[in-house]
Design an enzyme around this catalytic site. Structure first.
Site, PDB file in Angstrom:
ATOM      1  N   LYS A  86       1.111  -1.171  -0.104  1.00 33.02           N
ATOM      2  CA  LYS A  86      -0.141   0.048  -0.032  1.00 33.02           C
ATOM      3  C   LYS A  86       1.044   1.338   0.045  1.00 33.02           C
ATOM      4  O   LYS A  86       0.495   2.239  -0.480  1.00 33.02           O
ATOM      5  CB  LYS A  86      -0.935  -0.071   1.219  1.00 33.02           C
ATOM      6  CG  LYS A  86      -2.197  -1.121   0.904  1.00 33.02           C
ATOM      7  CD  LYS A  86      -3.243  -0.739   1.817  1.00 33.02           C
ATOM      8  CE  LYS A  86      -4.456  -1.602   1.431  1.00 33.02           C
ATOM      9  NZ  LYS A  86      -4.373  -2.875   1.927  1.00 33.02           N
ATOM     10  N   GLU A 108      -9.772   6.552   3.674  1.00 34.57           N
ATOM     11  CA  GLU A 108     -10.694   5.776   4.407  1.00 34.57           C
ATOM     12  C   GLU A 108      -9.792   4.618   4.752  1.00 34.57           C
ATOM     13  O   GLU A 108      -8.934   4.292   4.076  1.00 34.57           O
ATOM     14  CB  GLU A 108     -11.764   5.581   3.436  1.00 34.57           C
ATOM     15  CG  GLU A 108     -11.310   4.247   2.362  1.00 34.57           C
ATOM     16  CD  GLU A 108     -10.247   4.675   1.398  1.00 34.57           C
ATOM     17  OE1 GLU A 108     -10.112   5.898   1.116  1.00 34.57           O
ATOM     18  OE2 GLU A 108      -9.520   3.947   0.836  1.00 34.57           O
ATOM     19  N   SER A 375       1.430  -9.769  -1.138  1.00 37.83           N
ATOM     20  CA  SER A 375       1.371  -8.558  -0.926  1.00 37.83           C
ATOM     21  C   SER A 375       1.486  -7.848   0.320  1.00 37.83           C
ATOM     22  O   SER A 375       1.929  -6.805   0.654  1.00 37.83           O
ATOM     23  CB  SER A 375      -0.278  -8.267  -1.244  1.00 37.83           C
ATOM     24  OG  SER A 375      -1.023  -9.112  -0.326  1.00 37.83           O
TER      25      SER A 375
HETATM   26  C1  LIG Z   1      -5.246  -3.998   1.491  1.00 39.40           C
HETATM   27  C2  LIG Z   1      -4.449  -5.416   1.230  1.00 39.40           C
HETATM   28  C3  LIG Z   1      -4.798  -5.888   0.152  1.00 39.40           C
HETATM   29  C4  LIG Z   1      -6.131  -5.748  -0.403  1.00 39.40           C
HETATM   30  O1  LIG Z   1      -5.988  -4.636  -1.185  1.00 39.40           O
HETATM   31  P1  LIG Z   1      -5.773  -4.749  -2.863  1.00 39.40           P
HETATM   32  O2  LIG Z   1      -6.123  -3.142  -3.135  1.00 39.40           O
HETATM   33  O3  LIG Z   1      -6.810  -5.583  -3.365  1.00 39.40           O
HETATM   34  O4  LIG Z   1      -4.390  -5.065  -3.081  1.00 39.40           O
HETATM   35  C5  LIG Z   1      -4.107  -7.112   0.083  1.00 39.40           C
HETATM   36  N1  LIG Z   1      -3.003  -7.581   0.714  1.00 39.40           N
HETATM   37  C6  LIG Z   1      -2.529  -6.812   1.916  1.00 39.40           C
HETATM   38  C7  LIG Z   1      -1.453  -7.080   2.477  1.00 39.40           C
HETATM   39  C8  LIG Z   1      -3.420  -5.497   2.181  1.00 39.40           C
HETATM   40  O5  LIG Z   1      -2.689  -4.866   3.039  1.00 39.40           O
END
Ligand SMILES: *Cc1c(COP(=O)(O)O)cnc(C)c1O
Length: 396
Positions: A86, A108, A375
């Site tokens: 993020k 948000e 992610s």
């Molecule tokens: C917020 C988040 C997501 C989901 O958000 P996307 O916008 O779909 O990427 C996925 N993995 C992690 C670790 C997150 O913090």
């Protein structure tokens, strides 16, 4: 709408009040100027490298590959500062806000991850920061609320609707319409009115740009499959971006099936959603027969969103990308595999993508390869994981 750029097929657009239309046009113009300005790009890449810690490794998961019978590579977004992808987007949007002369940012947040990333960027760039968060989420995500406050942000509880992310987003949009003069709204996923889906994709595309180059250098050629979990769709669109034109590479987005799609308690907007309008965009949404937006369910707070970014809706309809769903149980099994076999505790969100990689690997050969976008890291999820394992009788 005359602005056809704002659409991905029938999806996207700018479904906002008249007062925000000008603001969005200003943001779009500033963004287009910025990403063609070498000075802006230099600054953005400087902070990605020196502050976020990019580039992130493309790690060959040797033990997983051996067990599942195909080559599995992990794009390690979990190693970024603040522990997920993020921050890539937040740094880009905050630099844009500064360039536009704004002094305040709002955001948000649901699980609190985007709120923490925004509060981090706001501290770094000396911006006043307010984060809107559903009252129920504030209760569930105390640790992230504390983090945001330590970083100097004000967390505003939202008491409306279901007291969760959907309602916090509505409140942030409403507030922005009144304060856009000095305030920039930092959206945390590839959702919202145009140009947000475009901006978020641009700022997350460092993921695929690096991965493509790393794969070519370290392995040669292109991977067979590229895969990521889908909440709103930002890490996935970032992971897909530079591979969209490579028609031989399969693109797979993994949504949360929660307790199982058939139970109604899930977050699979692509599998069961219908086109509708939410948060300024048209996309696939979970809604009932009267068009009321339904609550999403997933064990992972970051995938718990009833919609999906408009470009994903388009990639699904055009057939370029595939979307599948993974249940809470399948994701938690995959999470434990990654802990035990590779020494990596992933975010529960990312574990959804891992789980599908393991399933798909069975149809692949040992020479083929999958890149999975990892992610985020799972430190934020340790309590949830412990509760889950205790329920299964693993811990007590
Ligand atoms: C917020 C988040 C997501 C989901 O958000 P996307 O916008 O779909 O990427 C996925 N993995 C992690 C670790 C997150 O913090």
């Amino acid at each position: 709408m005359s602005n056809t750029k704002a659409y991905y097929g029938q999806f996207g657009g700018q479904y906002v009040s008249e007062s925000l239309m000008n603001t969005l046009a200003e943001v779009d113009a500033a963004f287009e100027e910025a990403i063609h300005d070498p000075e802006f790009l230099k600054q953005y890449h400087y902070y990605l490298k020196q502050y976020v810690g990019r580039e992130t490794p493309l790690y060959f998961a040797e033990r997983l590959s051996e067990k599942y019978g195909t080559r599995i590579y992990l794009k390690r977004e979990d190693l970024n500062h603040t522990g997920a992808h993020k921050i890539n987007n937040v740094i880009g949007q905050i630099l844009l806000a500064k360039r536009m002369g704004k002094t305040k940012v709002i955001a948000e947040t649901g699980a609190g991850q985007h709120g923490v990333a925004t509060a981090t960027g706001a501290a770094l760039f000396n911006m006043e920061c307010t984060v809107y968060m559903g009252a129920e989420d504030i209760e569930r995500q105390k640790l992230n609320v504390m983090r945001m406050e330590m970083l100097g942000a004000t967390v505003v509880p939202v008491h409306s609707g279901s007291n969760t992310l959907k309602d916090a987003t509505n409140e942030a949009i409403r507030t922005w319409a009144k304060t856009a003069e000095d305030t920039f709204y930092i959206i945390g996923s590839a959702v919202g009115p145009y140009p947000y889906p475009k901006m978020v994709k641009e700022f997350q595309s460092c993921i695929s740009r690096e991965a493509k180059r790393q794969f070519a250098q370290e392995v040669g050629g292109l991977p067979d499959v590229v895969m990521a979990c889908v909440g709103g769709g930002s890490n996935s669109i970032g992971m897909f971006a530079d591979f969209i034109e490579e028609k031989d590479v399969r693109l797979i987005g993994v949504e949360a099936a929660g307790l199982g799609i058939e139970t109604g308690k899930h977050a699979s907007a692509m599998a069961l959603g219908k086109p509708g309008v939410l948060h300024g965009m048209k996309s696939y949404l979970l809604q009932d027969d009267d068009g009321n937006v339904q609550l999403a369910h997933s064990i992972s707070a970051g995938l718990d969103y009833p919609g999906v970014g408009p470009e994903h809706a388009y990639l699904k309809d055009s057939g370029r990308a595939e979307y599948v769903s993974i249940t809470d149980v399948e994701a938690m099994d995959a999470l434990m595999e990654l802990c035990k076999l590779e020494g990596i505790i992933p975010a529960i969100e990312s574990a959804h993508a891992m789980a599908y990689a393991f399933q798909l690997a069975k149809e692949m050969t040992p020479e083929q390869s999958i890149i999975v976008c990892l992610s985020g890291r799972g430190d934020k999820d340790v309590n949830t994981i412990a509760d889950y394992l205790a329920g299964k009788g693993y811990l007590n």
